[in-house]
Design a protein around this motif. Structure first.
Motif: not given
Lengths: 509, 322, 180
Positions: A462-475
């Motif tokens: 779950i943590a990787g899902m919310f905070f581990g994806r490049p586009i998510s991190l950019a947003i």
């Protein structure tokens, strides 16, 4: 280049007339609160059956782009977004109109819309197949963060009591959950009432929360609706062009933002406008003017929302996944016509698509004269019409417009009640915009969150899902910058006197 | 403003004349003497809308009158269906109905109508459920899919349109029959669910044959929930062939307000049958992945009763119904 | 925005405070803020209670979280108020007291029109609402010119929009059950 041959096809007299008629009809329809671009396009569908696919597309594209622009009129002159795309236009457009710059705001909106439309169409022309992959790179969690980014605007723009604004946002989010849940299977927050099963329709809520309070205050005094400056004459085109030229980077950035958000299916013009607005405000030198009639605000929203037209066609035509609700209708009309959408459309059936894209350019350019003329007319009527006719006319428009969205009288009652609630809350320092932001972003935030959570739990990450994806991190980075950027800058400079993000900003000096 | 209004008035007046204001009485002999209003209880651009748009030109051709489509979205169709019986009973108003919606929704809470309140009379097609994967997926056959699910319980993620829907109930039924545990991720509509599949947010999709048709080349179907193979996909096996007894999908039909004369209903029903039988129409619909059926008025009640049993059972094990 | 403009209360932006330059109203704030805070706590509690009836876990996560956040924020708001930090949030009440009958008239006319639509049809209820609101918004004396032109203009607008929506845009406006 084959595309150029299609340029001439697009310029055939029939297509020219269709583009012109579409833009005119779209602008008028979009300016009426309640009549959305989706509806304008849906009305046309049966007519297009008898047309060539390219002409049908041009007509629908023209009415769509006109309707998105038309929404600016009522946003600026009546504080009522004619379409959801124009929500952020009210933030600065209406204050401009109130101080006597309504004509300028309308002209600026027109120039911005044309610029945005051209940028969006350019992306569609040159980069559609590669850009379509952007739509696929956006998963549930990215939609969730995008919605949170939109919600962060509540804090970034709050000038009064931040806590009250946040409570308003929560109220809006809860309002969005009323009715049959769109994704999960429950019926929520109806408290046994069948009227609420259909939920709070977004556009009617916009009309209620923004327009009804204006009407309630209008009837209370004999004063004029908008201040009219004595020197105002014509459409102030020269002045608007100068401002637009100064704001060219804003226009381009907002148009690119609009195109990119437009590519994301389900996000749409309202989010594009909000994101562009937020970015324009963040990068502006006179941030404190935003929300009080900053021309940059109107430019940002209006260029972004018209850029979603071209952007939205990218996933629609390349992937067969509609980018925006009007695109869904257009896609349906194409299917009925037997046109197979997909990357092949850009090669094997290229004449249809490229003729259409040039038609979209044509329609967008036609929007400049059409928009300026209609805009001038709309502004003049609003300031010339006596109050005893203006108020009932606008009230009647809200009634018929709200009814028409879902052919529902309950929606009309809900609209008026929300308007009264909005007016009362406004008296106590809870303004309408946080509620509206919550309402329009609620379902995207909720669905994105639940889907991301479900996938995250299934893959035990779950943590990787919310905070581990490049586009998510950019947003997420954008959210942090927009929330805390100004304070951070001030902190670094050692200037602590003017921190705006703390809770005590409601405190009177 | 005034000139504007004049323009509007002129065009409105012209349109009025063009449409004509027939004041016909509702008798089967001269029925239909004016256009028929066809209300879709969903928004424009959805699958129900698109299938109605497909019917529109054929209706005009075979019935001689226009089919005027309007929308009454809200509550997953509940808003429209709860108001259906208060509409005109002269046969000039009809509304689209969808299964399993009209069976599941009224059993959840009071949504203003019961399944039996709906005077449905013709179910004309369905989009069969199908397991869809991307073209480059590791799952080549349904067996690969089941093997993966057995080796990784719960880790097989599938997107689908909504909950309590045809996709969701098919998932529940199939998981039970195959003895697997998969994770269903509900999206808003088939478009969003396909988007998640193509973007590889999920491993597979509970979609429809229409997804296989629309996104041909990018997706494959592992199996379809039909009695026999779909004419457009002769290479895709049915679940039945593979030993799983599932025939399901999103069924669409038509209802009229209760009290509409039987002979008028019959005329409408005959027209729908004729449209379904039209070779051009068949070709178009089948190419788009639809499966045409004709559940006419006399068979309607039995059909609903049979479907209700399966749907309610699946919905209960899915936790959608208590 | 200046004091002479009484409609400043509907600030269109996200701003929720009074316009700069408005004197804080110290008389009403003391009551309104805690009442509003209590109201939002109550709404939050109502939402949480409703979520207990859901069958699907996906359905309650979101409303329950948001309602909890809203309750927390409302408590913070009450604390702010106790500390005396909420001064000046309210818009001056003297402008609200003005023309209460006209405001109520407008709202009632709009709701009335919506409720009468299924009975009288859209056109009749629209004309009634238009007329009522016209009187509510009328400040100028009724000269013969106005008495003739306004009703004609009003009728043209209502009928024009009615025809536009029902005929051109094919919106099925309510016909009404009374025979006209």
């Amino acid at each position: 280049m084959a595309a150029l041959d299609n340029l001439f096809a697009a310029m055939s007299p029939l297509n020219f007339l269709l583009a012109l008629a579409g833009v005119v009809a779209g602008t008028v329809i979009g300016s009426l609160p309640g009549l959305t671009a989706t509806m304008a396009v849906a009305v046309l569908v049966p007519i297009t059956f008898s047309m060539e696919p390219a002409s049908a597309l041009i007509l629908m594209g023209a009415i769509y782009t006109g309707a998105i622009y038309g929404g600016a009129y009522s946003a600026i002159l009546l504080n009522t977004p004619g379409t959801p795309s124009a929500i952020a236009t009210t933030f600065d457009g209406y204050p401009m109109a109130k101080r006597g710059d309504g004509d300028l705001a309308v002209t600026l909106a027109c120039i911005a819309s044309v610029s945005g439309g051209l940028v969006g169409a350019t992306f569609l022309l040159l980069l559609a197949p590669p850009l379509a992959s952007v739509a696929l790179a956006f998963g549930p969690v990215e939609y969730f963060w995008l919605a949170v980014f939109g919600l962060s605007l509540i804090a970034a723009l709050s000038e009064g009591n931040l806590i009250k604004a946040l409570i308003g946002g929560c109220l809006g989010l809860l309002l969005s959950a009323i009715g049959v849940a769109e994704v999960s299977a429950d019926i929520r927050l109806t408290f046994g009432s069948q009227v609420l099963i259909g939920g709070i329709e977004t556009v009617s809520a916009l009309i209620g929360l923004y327009c009804v309070p204006v009407l309630i205050d209008l009837v209370a005094t004999p004063d004029k609706h908008l201040k009219v400056t004595t020197q105002s004459k014509g459409i102030r085109l020269r002045e608007a062009l100068a401002i637009s030229w100064r704001g060219k980077f804003n226009l381009i950035r907002s148009s690119v933002v609009g195109t990119l958000v437009g590519i994301l299916p389900g996000a749409g013009g309202s989010i594009a406008g909000l994101v562009a607005y937020s970015e324009a405000r963040r990068t502006s030198k006179n941030q404190e003017q935003f929300g009080k009639g900053a021309p940059e605000g109107v430019q940002a929203t209006e260029s972004a929302n018209n850029a979603t037209v071209g952007g939205g066609f990218i996933p629609t035509l390349v992937l067969g996944i509609p980018g925006t609700p009007p695109d869904a209708v257009i896609l349906g009309a194409l299917l009925v016509q037997g046109v197979k959408v997909g990357p092949n459309l850009f090669t094997s059936e290229s004449s249809i698509v490229y003729t259409f894209i040039w038609g979209l350019f044509l329609a967008t350019i036609l929007m400049l004269p059409v928009g300026l003329i209609i805009g001038r007319y709309a502004y003049r009527s609003i300031i010339a019409i006596p109050k005893a006719l203006l108020v009932p006319t606008v009230a009647f428009m809200t009634l018929i417009g709200t009814y028409s969205i879902r052919n529902s009288t309950s929606d009309v009652v809900i609209m008026v009640i929300l308007g009264v609630i909005g007016w009362v809350l406004g008296r106590f320092g809870f303004s309408a915009s946080p509620i509206v932001l919550g309402l329009i972003l609620g379902s995207i935030a909720e669905q994105g969150f639940v889907q991301a959570w479900t996938i995250g739990s299934a893959t035990e990450n779950i943590a990787g899902m919310f905070f581990g994806r490049p586009i998510s991190l950019a947003i997420i980075a954008m959210i942090v910058i927009s929330l805390f950027g100004p304070s951070l800058v001030r902190l670094i400079r050692g200037d602590r006197s003017n921190q705006s993000m703390t809770g005590d900003i409601g405190k009177n000096p | 403003m005034k000139t504007n209004l004049t323009k509007l008035l002129t065009s409105a007046a012209a349109a009025t004349l063009a449409l004509g204001l027939g004041m016909a009485t509702a008798q089967a002999d001269d029925f239909p003497s004016k256009s028929i209003s066809y209300i879709i209880p969903f928004g424009p651009g959805g699958e129900s809308d698109i299938s109605a748009r497909h019917q529109q030109p054929f209706f005009k051709k075979l019935f001689g009158q226009d089919l005027v489509i309007s929308y009454k979205p809200g509550g997953g169709g509940a808003v429209g269906w709860s108001q259906l019986n208060s509409m005109g009973k002269d046969g000039y108003t009809m509304m689209g109905i969808n299964l399993p919606h009209i069976i599941i929704k009224p059993r959840q809470k009071d949504v203003g109508f019961k399944t039996d309140d709906i005077d449905g009379f013709h179910i004309f097609h369905y989009t069969p459920d199908a397991i869809v994967v991307t073209e480059d997926s590791e799952f080549k056959t349904l067996k690969d899919f089941i093997d993966f699910a057995k080796a990784n319980p719960g880790k097989l993620t599938l997107s689908g349109s909504g909950k309590g829907t045809a996709n969701h109930l098919a998932k529940v039924t199939f998981d039970k029959l195959a003895g697997i545990k998969s994770t269903y991720v509900a999206f808003k509509g088939t478009g969003a669910s396909v988007q998640a599949l193509l973007g590889k947010q999920v491993k597979a999709q509970w979609g429809y044959t229409s997804v296989g048709a629309k996104h041909a080349g990018k997706v494959r179907m592992l199996a379809v929930a039909m009695e026999e193979r779909h004419p457009s996909f002769p290479d895709v096996p049915t679940f039945k062939e593979l030993g799983f007894d599932i025939v399901s999908g999103a069924y669409r039909g038509i209802a009229v307000p209760k009290g509409t004369p039987a002979d008028v209903k019959q005329k409408l029903s005959d027209t729908i049958s004729k449209i379904n039988a039209d070779a051009d129409f068949r070709k178009k619909m089948e190419a788009d992945g639809f499966a045409l059926i004709d559940v006419t008025a006399d068979k309607y009640a039995d059909f609903i009763a049979e479907k209700t049993k399966g749907y309610v059972e699946a919905a209960k094990s899915a936790g959608v119904l208590k | 925005m200046t004091q002479d403009n009484p409609t400043t209360g509907t600030s269109p932006g996200v701003s929720s405070g009074p316009a700069p330059g408005n004197a804080p109203d110290n008389r009403t704030r003391e009551i309104s803020t805690p009442i509003m805070a209590a109201l939002f706590v109550a709404i939050g509690a109502l939402v949480i209670w409703d979520t207990t009836t859901y069958t699907d876990a996906d359905s309650y996560v979101f409303p329950r979280t948001i309602a909890s956040v809203m309750i927390g924020l409302s408590v913070l708001l009450a604390i702010q108020w106790l500390l005396g930090w909420t001064k000046g949030d309210d818009v001056e009440t003297s402008t609200i007291a003005k023309s209460i009958p006209r405001r109520i008239g407008l709202v009632l006319a709009m709701i009335g029109a919506a409720l009468l639509m299924p009975l009288l049809g859209f056109l009749i209820s629209g004309i009634l609402a238009f007329t009522a609101i016209m009187f509510a918004a009328m400040y100028d004396p009724w000269t013969p010119y106005r008495a003739i032109v306004y009703p004609i203009a009003g009728a043209t607008i209502v009928v024009g929009f009615y025809l536009l929506f029902s005929r051109v845009l094919q919106v099925p406006l309510p016909e009404g059950t009374l025979p006209f």
